[in-house]
Design a protein around this motif. Structure first.
Motif, mmCIF file in Angstrom:
data_model
loop_
_atom_site.group_PDB
_atom_site.id
_atom_site.type_symbol
_atom_site.label_atom_id
_atom_site.label_comp_id
_atom_site.label_asym_id
_atom_site.label_seq_id
_atom_site.Cartn_x
_atom_site.Cartn_y
_atom_site.Cartn_z
ATOM 1 N N UNK A 148 -10.012 7.866 -6.196
ATOM 2 C CA UNK A 148 -8.698 8.489 -6.226
ATOM 3 C C UNK A 148 -8.942 9.996 -6.156
ATOM 4 N N UNK A 149 -9.211 10.519 -4.958
ATOM 5 C CA UNK A 149 -9.614 11.934 -4.836
ATOM 6 C C UNK A 149 -8.555 12.892 -5.372
ATOM 7 N N UNK A 150 -7.272 12.506 -5.255
ATOM 8 C CA UNK A 150 -6.221 13.384 -5.771
ATOM 9 C C UNK A 150 -6.347 13.573 -7.280
ATOM 10 N N UNK A 151 -6.784 12.521 -7.962
ATOM 11 C CA UNK A 151 -6.953 12.632 -9.413
ATOM 12 C C UNK A 151 -8.101 13.583 -9.744
ATOM 13 N N UNK A 152 -9.183 13.491 -9.000
ATOM 14 C CA UNK A 152 -10.302 14.405 -9.220
ATOM 15 C C UNK A 152 -9.869 15.848 -8.970
ATOM 16 N N UNK A 153 -9.086 16.055 -7.905
ATOM 17 C CA UNK A 153 -8.595 17.402 -7.624
ATOM 18 C C UNK A 153 -7.647 17.898 -8.697
ATOM 19 N N UNK A 187 1.248 12.356 -10.275
ATOM 20 C CA UNK A 187 0.443 13.546 -10.574
ATOM 21 C C UNK A 187 1.300 14.806 -10.487
ATOM 22 N N UNK A 188 2.229 14.817 -9.541
ATOM 23 C CA UNK A 188 3.148 15.949 -9.447
ATOM 24 C C UNK A 188 4.048 16.045 -10.666
ATOM 25 N N UNK A 189 4.510 14.901 -11.158
ATOM 26 C CA UNK A 189 5.355 14.911 -12.361
ATOM 27 C C UNK A 189 4.578 15.445 -13.554
ATOM 28 N N UNK A 190 3.314 15.071 -13.621
ATOM 29 C CA UNK A 190 2.511 15.487 -14.773
ATOM 30 C C UNK A 190 2.378 17.006 -14.816
ATOM 31 N N UNK A 191 2.364 17.624 -13.660
ATOM 32 C CA UNK A 191 2.331 19.087 -13.598
ATOM 33 C C UNK A 191 3.673 19.683 -14.040
ATOM 34 N N UNK A 235 0.827 -1.215 0.000
ATOM 35 C CA UNK A 235 0.000 0.000 0.000
ATOM 36 C C UNK A 235 0.858 1.260 0.000
ATOM 37 N N UNK A 236 2.005 1.218 0.709
ATOM 38 C CA UNK A 236 2.867 2.393 0.746
ATOM 39 C C UNK A 236 3.407 2.734 -0.637
ATOM 40 N N UNK A 237 3.878 1.715 -1.367
ATOM 41 C CA UNK A 237 4.423 1.944 -2.710
ATOM 42 C C UNK A 237 3.349 2.495 -3.639
ATOM 43 N N UNK A 238 2.163 1.870 -3.619
ATOM 44 C CA UNK A 238 1.077 2.316 -4.493
ATOM 45 C C UNK A 238 0.678 3.749 -4.174
ATOM 46 N N UNK A 239 0.584 4.079 -2.888
ATOM 47 C CA UNK A 239 0.180 5.424 -2.479
ATOM 48 C C UNK A 239 1.212 6.463 -2.922
ATOM 49 N N UNK A 240 2.491 6.146 -2.717
ATOM 50 C CA UNK A 240 3.533 7.102 -3.082
ATOM 51 C C UNK A 240 3.609 7.282 -4.593
ATOM 52 N N UNK A 241 3.438 6.190 -5.328
ATOM 53 C CA UNK A 241 3.501 6.266 -6.786
ATOM 54 C C UNK A 241 2.380 7.140 -7.328
ATOM 55 N N UNK A 242 1.163 6.929 -6.870
ATOM 56 C CA UNK A 242 0.046 7.698 -7.427
ATOM 57 C C UNK A 242 0.122 9.175 -7.025
ATOM 58 N N UNK A 243 0.741 9.448 -5.860
ATOM 59 C CA UNK A 243 0.917 10.850 -5.450
ATOM 60 C C UNK A 243 1.987 11.534 -6.298
ATOM 61 N N UNK A 244 3.102 10.855 -6.476
ATOM 62 C CA UNK A 244 4.225 11.449 -7.196
ATOM 63 C C UNK A 244 3.928 11.647 -8.674
ATOM 64 N N UNK A 253 7.221 12.942 -22.674
ATOM 65 C CA UNK A 253 7.155 12.604 -21.251
ATOM 66 C C UNK A 253 5.735 12.750 -20.727
ATOM 67 N N UNK A 254 5.058 13.832 -21.101
ATOM 68 C CA UNK A 254 3.686 14.045 -20.644
ATOM 69 C C UNK A 254 2.774 12.936 -21.154
#
Length: 397
Positions: free
Chosen positions: A125-130, A93-97, A82-91, A104-105
């Motif tokens: 995935x609330x971060x994705x909606x945001x 989205x930041x890279x995409x910005x 769960x830690x790896x999945x959580x960190x990956x999905x958070x990071x 790359x995009x």
């Protein structure tokens, strides 16, 4: 075992350019992703976070992560904790910005889409909606729009329908309004580039196919797509023709598509068919699209349907069977085409299959209940047609 920039570069060359063989790098990669996927992913993420990491190394990391996630059908991801999945999905989205580089995009959008397809069936995935909301609210048309379009394209194609249905109405409406704004922008004021409008129109077609619900914005967007296609034909006929062919999937009008819009769309196709300005290929594409609309929506397009039937244009299923295009015929039948539809001479598709010796298509039609006793204007059944044209194999079957 450390994940170094040199290793990522070697893997990048293998996966993206086919350079090699680099047996050493490949062996390390296979060992780490199979035996230690969490370690490998976290190490790559940590390398991305380091300020001293060069941009090119970050690009290599993105490509390698994408290969790891997608190439084995999600097997590596299924072993993430769960830690790896959580960190990956958070990071990610930041890279995409951060990354506005086109390649790359695009790769990052594929990673986000993959993660969405894996994560959304079991939770939101609330971060994705945001993230989507913040992109949509950009007040100035900038390079971000290209990234948003890439992301919408990937999500519309790959995320579960159940998630699309669960997208908050506020976000869904905002996405549609953004697409409408881009496709309908006035080129005289250069609000959006021609390339952005082309991209948005392609994405709109994908979104319209899968976006659920009865929504006036969907109708508005569909009208904008039609207008842009007709506009495009004047400047880039090949591109306009490709969009027409993509719109053939709307021949069986979805529930939200009002009868008036179907009629307007059909009239556009008629204008193209009657125009002396377009190439035979474009006119043929418009004919096929018009015929599909008329054949599959006879109630909403009765006037156009009569015009089509009285013309000399072969109906789509008839044309497919004449050329033994089995998969196309299968698609048309699956979409709802009447198996015994009649052309102007009262020939059915089975008549065409018999005439041209299209054995496989004839078998397909019979599987769908095609009548073998229907007679055309000359009183001939499909069997009589097969005999007349010497198609003994079809006749025997």
């Amino acid at each position: 075992m450390a994940i170094t920039p040199e290793l990522l570069e070697r893997l990048f060359r293998i996966f993206c350019h086919g350079e090699g063989p680099d047996a050493g790098a490949k062996e390390i990669y296979v060992h780490l992703t199979k035996k230690m996927p969490n370690y490998f992913c976290i190490q790559v993420l940590n390398l991305m976070k380091q300020e001293k990491t060069r941009r090119v190394t970050r690009l290599h990391a993105i490509y390698v992560l994408r290969h790891m996630l997608v190439s084995d059908g999600g097997e590596s991801f299924s072993r993430f904790n769960s830690r790896t999945a959580m960190e990956l999905k958070r990071e990610v989205l930041g890279w995409l910005r951060h990354f506005q580089d086109g390649h790359a995009a695009g790769i990052l959008c594929k990673i986000v889409s993959f993660l969405a397809a894996q994560l959304l069936p079991v939770g939101k995935w609330p971060e994705l909606e945001g993230f989507l909301t913040s992109y949509i609210q950009e007040t100035e048309p900038v390079a971000l729009d290209s990234t948003l379009l890439n992301l919408l394209d990937e999500l519309a194609q790959h995320v579960p329908t159940s998630y699309l249905e669960a997208v908050p109405k506020k976000i869904g409406d905002a996405l549609l309004e953004k697409l409408i704004a881009i496709t309908s922008s006035d080129v005289l004021f250069n609000t959006y580039s021609a390339e952005a409008r082309r991209h948005a129109t392609r994405v709109s077609i994908v979104v319209l196919r899968r976006f659920p619900g009865d929504n006036g914005l969907l109708v508005h967007l569909f009208r904008g797509v039609i207008d842009f296609i007709f506009e495009s034909l004047a400047s880039d006929e090949t591109f306009g023709r490709q969009l027409i062919e993509e719109l053939q999937s709307f021949a069986m009008a979805p529930e939200w598509l009002q009868d008036a819009v179907v009629d307007d769309f059909s009239m556009y196709m008629l204008k193209i068919i009657r125009s002396p300005s377009f190439s035979p290929k474009t006119i043929d594409s418009a004919k096929t699209t018009l015929l599909l609309v008329a054949e599959l929506n006879p109630n909403s397009c009765s006037r156009i349907h009569k015009l089509v039937v009285s013309s000399k244009i072969p109906l789509p299923l008839h044309s497919a069977c004449a050329n033994n295009e089995v998969e196309r015929a299968r698609m048309l039948l699956k979409a709802g085409t009447m198996v015994d539809a009649l052309d102007v001479n009262k020939n059915t598709a089975l008549h065409y299959a018999a005439q041209y010796g299209s054995k496989e298509c004839a078998a397909l039609l019979l599987e769908h209940g095609a009548a073998i006793t229907l007679q055309n204007l000359d009183g001939e059944t499909p069997i009589a047609f097969a005999r007349r044209y010497g198609q003994h194999e079809v006749n025997a079957d």
